[in-house]
Write a protein that holds these residues in place. Structure first.
Motif, PDB file in Angstrom:
ATOM      1  N   LEU A 258       5.215   4.974   0.892  1.00 49.19           N
ATOM      2  CA  LEU A 258       4.795   3.662   1.467  1.00 49.19           C
ATOM      3  C   LEU A 258       4.300   3.599   2.736  1.00 49.19           C
ATOM      4  N   SER A 259       3.042   2.950   2.799  1.00 47.51           N
ATOM      5  CA  SER A 259       2.326   2.677   4.025  1.00 47.51           C
ATOM      6  C   SER A 259       3.003   1.987   4.887  1.00 47.51           C
ATOM      7  N   PRO A 260       3.065   2.342   6.397  1.00 43.38           N
ATOM      8  CA  PRO A 260       3.905   1.423   7.344  1.00 43.38           C
ATOM      9  C   PRO A 260       3.370  -0.060   7.083  1.00 43.38           C
ATOM     10  N   VAL A 261       2.050  -0.234   6.973  1.00 43.26           N
ATOM     11  CA  VAL A 261       1.827  -1.628   7.154  1.00 43.26           C
ATOM     12  C   VAL A 261       2.196  -2.461   5.944  1.00 43.26           C
ATOM     13  N   SER A 262       2.789  -1.882   4.884  1.00 42.26           N
ATOM     14  CA  SER A 262       3.776  -2.583   3.719  1.00 42.26           C
ATOM     15  C   SER A 262       4.811  -3.276   4.387  1.00 42.26           C
ATOM     16  N   LYS A 263       5.468  -2.698   5.257  1.00 41.70           N
ATOM     17  CA  LYS A 263       6.766  -3.070   5.751  1.00 41.70           C
ATOM     18  C   LYS A 263       6.297  -4.530   6.784  1.00 41.70           C
TER      19      LYS A 263
ATOM     20  N   GLU B 157       0.889  -1.175  -0.141  1.00 50.59           N
ATOM     21  CA  GLU B 157      -0.225  -0.093   0.171  1.00 50.59           C
ATOM     22  C   GLU B 157       0.967   1.198   0.044  1.00 50.59           C
ATOM     23  N   HIS B 158       0.453   2.442  -0.541  1.00 50.10           N
ATOM     24  CA  HIS B 158       0.903   3.539  -0.543  1.00 50.10           C
ATOM     25  C   HIS B 158       0.157   4.669  -0.837  1.00 50.10           C
ATOM     26  N   MET B 159       0.384   5.887  -0.446  1.00 50.97           N
ATOM     27  CA  MET B 159      -0.314   7.062  -0.428  1.00 50.97           C
ATOM     28  C   MET B 159       0.427   8.171  -0.870  1.00 50.97           C
ATOM     29  N   LYS B 160       0.296   8.685  -2.021  1.00 52.44           N
ATOM     30  CA  LYS B 160       1.039   9.750  -2.624  1.00 52.44           C
ATOM     31  C   LYS B 160       2.327   9.324  -2.875  1.00 52.44           C
ATOM     32  N   ASN B 161       2.951   8.249  -3.308  1.00 53.05           N
ATOM     33  CA  ASN B 161       4.133   7.908  -3.474  1.00 53.05           C
ATOM     34  C   ASN B 161       5.118   7.338  -2.383  1.00 53.05           C
TER      35      ASN B 161
ATOM     36  N   ASP C  73       7.528   5.349  -8.011  1.00 55.67           N
ATOM     37  CA  ASP C  73       8.931   5.016  -8.099  1.00 55.67           C
ATOM     38  C   ASP C  73       9.653   5.131  -6.554  1.00 55.67           C
ATOM     39  N   LYS C  74       9.322   6.269  -5.835  1.00 52.90           N
ATOM     40  CA  LYS C  74       9.949   6.401  -4.570  1.00 52.90           C
ATOM     41  C   LYS C  74       9.388   5.194  -3.782  1.00 52.90           C
ATOM     42  N   ALA C  75       8.189   4.935  -3.600  1.00 57.39           N
ATOM     43  CA  ALA C  75       7.509   3.707  -2.757  1.00 57.39           C
ATOM     44  C   ALA C  75       8.275   2.391  -3.104  1.00 57.39           C
ATOM     45  N   ALA C  76       8.518   2.224  -4.488  1.00 60.77           N
ATOM     46  CA  ALA C  76       9.117   1.080  -4.856  1.00 60.77           C
ATOM     47  C   ALA C  76      10.539   1.090  -4.538  1.00 60.77           C
ATOM     48  N   LYS C  77      11.185   2.256  -4.393  1.00 61.33           N
ATOM     49  CA  LYS C  77      12.701   2.093  -4.042  1.00 61.33           C
ATOM     50  C   LYS C  77      12.890   1.756  -2.392  1.00 61.33           C
ATOM     51  N   THR C  78      11.741   2.166  -1.824  1.00 59.41           N
ATOM     52  CA  THR C  78      11.728   2.171  -0.348  1.00 59.41           C
ATOM     53  C   THR C  78      11.412   0.636   0.025  1.00 59.41           C
TER      54      THR C  78
END
Length: 326
Positions: A18-23, A12-16, A50-55
């Motif tokens: 990453l949401s904490p639940v994803s980790k 999950e992500h919001m505005k690029n 891209d930013k969320a994917a990198k994280t």
């Protein structure tokens, strides 16, 4: 040699961001990896991600991004249509053994239907994963969090939603972003619910971020007028604020931005005082990261006591009156 089980995470992500639940979903997958051999692939759906994917790639998982030009069209396609036209065909092609999503409004909006389409076992609100007789066993809370039940899936594919806070997220070695997939969802049949936009509430309250102590009210306070007692109780503590469980917000006793839980805010203060809160999994998911949890409830079997550091079985208003008096 045994082939690894393929695990697919829907992040999950919001505005690029990453949401904490994803980790936490990655942590859940790695918990499974302690029992069986796994291969891990995390999916991000959206645009400009891209930013969320990198994280994500810094947390020890292969990352696959799925973007669609149709997500930019008006009206926006609904989330169920995204599942039907974008995610489902990709999952069928990849043939994962386990699909993991968050037990959030996002995950619950599509995973059960996706499980039906894939003829998969669907287990929601998973809080723990163990192994018995070479089979994975998924634990989830029932009866408003008072009991645990253990579920053994029977289908070839297992789809689960993970309770936020159940698995501690850990950053691991960096992994190269191996895949980036671009898919267009053309000729989409519009469903009954169309997602137009996601916006922040017009009224916000940043006091949660600055509070060392949160005093949260549940249905056990009895009536809306007793919120004044909760407010005065919170004033005993420095750097404090009040919060509410979902039933209170649904009844209109407090504005939405005071809600703690899966469909509200996730908080982790130094001390969380649950006043008349039963302890449903939906609420616990939003406050279980608190350093010290105090629960006040007249029901000695309230589920909130299972995660509390200090359990007080007493009439709430009587207890607060005695504390304030002394």
């Amino acid at each position: 040699m045994t082939s690894p089980k393929k695990i697919m995470i829907i992040a999950e992500h919001m505005k690029n961001e990453l949401s904490p639940v994803s980790k936490e979903l990655i942590a859940c997958a790695k918990a499974i990896g302690k029992h069986i051999l796994i291969s891990l692939n995390t999916i991000l759906i959206g645009e400009n991600i891209d930013k969320a994917a990198k994280t994500l790639s810094q947390n020890g998982t292969q990352v696959t991004t799925i973007e669609s030009e149709d997500l930019k069209s008006e009206p926006k396609i609904s989330l169920l249509e995204i599942v039907g036209k974008i995610l489902e065909p990709y999952i069928r092609n990849e043939c994962p053994d386990i699909i993991i999503a968050g037990h959030t409004s996002f995950g619950l909006s599509f995973l059960p239907q996706l499980a039906i389409h894939l003829d998969a076992s669907c287990i929601t609100g998973v809080s723990k994963i163990t192994k018995c007789e070479e089979k994975l066993i998924y634990t989830r809370l029932i009866c408003n969090g008072k009991f645990e039940t253990q579920v053994k899936p029977e289908k070839k594919i297992t789809a689960i939603t993970v309770l936020p806070g159940a698995f501690s997220s850990q950053t691991t070695a960096k992994t190269k972003l191996e895949k980036q997939i671009h898919i267009k969802a053309n000729n989409v049949i519009k469903g009954p619910v169309i997602l137009d936009r996601i916006t922040q509430p017009a009224v916000s309250d940043s006091s949660f971020d600055n509070a060392d102590v949160i005093v949260a009210a549940g249905q056990g306070i009895g009536q809306a007028d007793n919120l004044d007692t909760i407010r005065s109780f919170s004033e005993i503590f420095q750097c404090s604020t009040i919060a509410g469980s979902r039933p209170l917000i649904d009844m209109g006793w407090l504005p939405y931005h005071y809600q703690v839980g899966i469909t509200g805010k996730t908080v982790a203060p130094k001390m969380y005082i649950a006043c008349g809160i039963s302890g449903s999994s939906q609420h616990v998911a939003g406050m279980s990261g608190s350093e010290y949890i105090v629960a006040i409830n007249s029901d000695p079997n309230a589920a909130i006591f299972n995660i509390s550091d200090l359990c007080i079985v007493e009439d709430l208003l009587f207890f607060i009156h005695k504390v304030k008096k002394h």
